[in-house]
Design a protein around this motif. Structure first.
Motif, PDB file in Angstrom:
ATOM      1  N   ALA A   3       0.792  -1.220   0.000  1.00 13.00           N
ATOM      2  CA  ALA A   3       0.000   0.000   0.000  1.00 13.00           C
ATOM      3  C   ALA A   3       0.830   1.279   0.000  1.00 13.00           C
ATOM      4  O   ALA A   3       0.443   2.256  -0.618  1.00 13.00           O
ATOM      5  N   LEU A   4       1.957   1.284   0.677  1.00  9.14           N
ATOM      6  CA  LEU A   4       2.758   2.504   0.767  1.00  9.14           C
ATOM      7  C   LEU A   4       4.231   2.148   0.877  1.00  9.14           C
ATOM      8  O   LEU A   4       4.614   1.356   1.744  1.00  9.14           O
ATOM      9  N   GLU A   5       5.026   2.710  -0.001  1.00  9.33           N
ATOM     10  CA  GLU A   5       6.483   2.581   0.056  1.00  9.33           C
ATOM     11  C   GLU A   5       7.066   3.939  -0.287  1.00  9.33           C
ATOM     12  O   GLU A   5       7.006   4.356  -1.439  1.00  9.33           O
ATOM     13  N   GLU A   6       7.587   4.628   0.730  1.00  4.65           N
ATOM     14  CA  GLU A   6       8.138   5.967   0.536  1.00  4.65           C
ATOM     15  C   GLU A   6       9.420   6.116   1.321  1.00  4.65           C
ATOM     16  O   GLU A   6       9.653   5.397   2.291  1.00  4.65           O
ATOM     17  N   ASN A  21       7.508   1.421   4.757  1.00  6.20           N
ATOM     18  CA  ASN A  21       6.868   0.407   3.909  1.00  6.20           C
ATOM     19  C   ASN A  21       5.742  -0.225   4.711  1.00  6.20           C
ATOM     20  O   ASN A  21       5.954  -0.657   5.836  1.00  6.20           O
ATOM     21  N   THR A  22       4.554  -0.276   4.119  1.00  4.64           N
ATOM     22  CA  THR A  22       3.430  -0.898   4.821  1.00  4.64           C
ATOM     23  C   THR A  22       2.439  -1.485   3.830  1.00  4.64           C
ATOM     24  O   THR A  22       2.277  -0.966   2.725  1.00  4.64           O
ATOM     25  N   THR A  23       1.803  -2.530   4.248  1.00  6.09           N
ATOM     26  CA  THR A  23       0.694  -3.089   3.484  1.00  6.09           C
ATOM     27  C   THR A  23      -0.578  -2.302   3.739  1.00  6.09           C
ATOM     28  O   THR A  23      -1.569  -2.472   3.042  1.00  6.09           O
ATOM     29  N   GLY A  33      -2.088 -10.604   7.557  1.00  3.56           N
ATOM     30  CA  GLY A  33      -1.034 -10.230   6.614  1.00  3.56           C
ATOM     31  C   GLY A  33      -0.555  -8.799   6.662  1.00  3.56           C
ATOM     32  O   GLY A  33       0.275  -8.403   5.853  1.00  3.56           O
ATOM     33  N   GLY A  34      -1.055  -7.998   7.605  1.00  2.00           N
ATOM     34  CA  GLY A  34      -0.590  -6.617   7.716  1.00  2.00           C
ATOM     35  C   GLY A  34       0.843  -6.552   8.221  1.00  2.00           C
ATOM     36  O   GLY A  34       1.211  -7.238   9.170  1.00  2.00           O
ATOM     37  N   ARG A  35       1.656  -5.741   7.556  1.00  6.51           N
ATOM     38  CA  ARG A  35       3.060  -5.605   7.939  1.00  6.51           C
ATOM     39  C   ARG A  35       3.510  -4.172   7.696  1.00  6.51           C
ATOM     40  O   ARG A  35       3.187  -3.596   6.654  1.00  6.51           O
ATOM     41  N   THR A  36       4.256  -3.615   8.630  1.00 10.10           N
ATOM     42  CA  THR A  36       4.758  -2.251   8.522  1.00 10.10           C
ATOM     43  C   THR A  36       6.212  -2.212   8.967  1.00 10.10           C
ATOM     44  O   THR A  36       6.564  -2.797   9.989  1.00 10.10           O
ATOM     45  N   GLU A  37       7.037  -1.507   8.199  1.00  5.20           N
ATOM     46  CA  GLU A  37       8.445  -1.322   8.536  1.00  5.20           C
ATOM     47  C   GLU A  37       8.800   0.156   8.471  1.00  5.20           C
ATOM     48  O   GLU A  37       8.372   0.862   7.555  1.00  5.20           O
ATOM     49  N   GLU A  66       9.885  -3.375  12.730  1.00  6.61           N
ATOM     50  CA  GLU A  66       8.782  -4.020  12.012  1.00  6.61           C
ATOM     51  C   GLU A  66       7.677  -4.390  12.988  1.00  6.61           C
ATOM     52  O   GLU A  66       7.943  -4.918  14.065  1.00  6.61           O
ATOM     53  N   VAL A  67       6.441  -4.073  12.617  1.00  2.00           N
ATOM     54  CA  VAL A  67       5.274  -4.505  13.374  1.00  2.00           C
ATOM     55  C   VAL A  67       4.313  -5.197  12.412  1.00  2.00           C
ATOM     56  O   VAL A  67       4.335  -4.944  11.212  1.00  2.00           O
TER      57      VAL A  67
END
Length: 92
Positions: A3-6, A21-23, A33-37, A66-67
Motif C-alpha cells: 500500500a505505501l512505500e516511501e 513500507n506498509t501493506t 497479513g498486515g506488515r509495517t516497517e 517491524e510490526v
C-alpha cells in the motif's frame, strides 16, 4: 510490500534516509497479513546504534522496526508522532 512505500533523505551534518513500507490495514491481527516497517539508513556520518531487549547497543548502518497487524500499525504511528513531538520540544 504494498500500500505505501516511501522514503525521505535528510541532509544535515549527517545524512540519513528514512523509509516507510506498509501493506496498510488488512482487517485484523498479524494473521491477516498486515506488515509495517520503518527503516533508518546511514548515508554518511550518522552515528547510530541499535538495542534489542535492553542488550548492549551495537553500531548500525541500518535499523528497521517491524510490526505486524492493524492495531500495531496504529500504535507505531502514534508512538512515532509522540516521539517526534517530544524531540522538537527538546530542540527548542
Amino acid at each position: 510490500m504494498g500500500a505505501l512505500e516511501e522514503s525521505k533523505v535528510i541532509h544535515n551534518l549527517c545524512n540519513l534516509e528514512v523509509r516507510v513500507n506498509t501493506t496498510g490495514l488488512k482487517g485484523g491481527d498479524t494473521g491477516y497479513g498486515g506488515r509495517t516497517e520503518v527503516t533508518l539508513l546511514n548515508l554518511g556520518s550518522t552515528a547510530m546504534a541499535g538495542r534489542v531487549d535492553g542488550q548492549f547497543p551495537d553500531r548500525a548502518e541500518q535499523i528497521t522496526i517491524e510490526v505486524t497487524g492493524d492495531a500495531e500499525l496504529f500504535a507505531l504511528a502514534e508512538a512515532l508522532e509522540w516521539a517526534a513531538q517530544r524531540l522538537r520540544v527538546a530542540i527548542g
